[in-house]
Design a protein around this motif. Sequence first.
Motif: not given
Length: 217
Positions: A158-169, A184-199
């Motif tokens: 099993n793996r977790q998938i998160y569907y995110l939306e980013t808006n600029l107003y 985002t697929y299976d982030p291990a922790n918040i720091n790893d999530f941020l690295k992949g998400y921001i990039k």
Amino acid sequence: MKTSRSWLMVALIISFCACSVNTKVTNSWRKANATANCYKNIFITAMSSNIPVKQAVETGLEQHLEQKGLAVEKSMDVFPPNFSTQTGQKREYVVSKIQATGADGILTIALLKQETESRFVPGGGYWNPGLRFSYYNRFWNYYSNWNPYLSAPGYYDNRQIYYLETNLYDARTEELIWAAQSETYDPANINDFLKGYIKSIYQQMVKDGLITPQAGT
């Protein structure tokens, strides 16, 4: 675009194993001729009822954007931690508080959907039609080589998938300037999530012509 108040619950479980996160942008939109050149002070709001997650995401984005030379205001520094429009606060109050920070752009991050994907992982062995091994030439050699692997039981993963939306107003007009949806697929922790998400988000902004890439990015 519809947003959700709960998001990235997986980030509550903050483990510290090193793991790369697979984040990809699936869709984006930009207002015609819009650029981010005029936005120098960004107000960030991660829409979440979970305070540790909200704090971690807003702080992580703040650090990254400040490295890009932008001024940043976080919603955690302007509104109470448990603030919600459900408490009866109206548009005028919220917008005026944001504009009072001097922000010219508003960046929102929200979770649209969370899914658990179950995948069957078969037993050992693989097939490559481009290869011919010596044990292919005789039945017993072939059978005795592959049978132990292919008879091994498979399992479900099993793996977790998160569907995110980013808006600029635009903070003055409240007009939507740019939006992106990502997975985002299976982030291990918040720091790893941020690295992949921001990039991924930064690269999409460059691709969409919203911002001009800096040297080395």
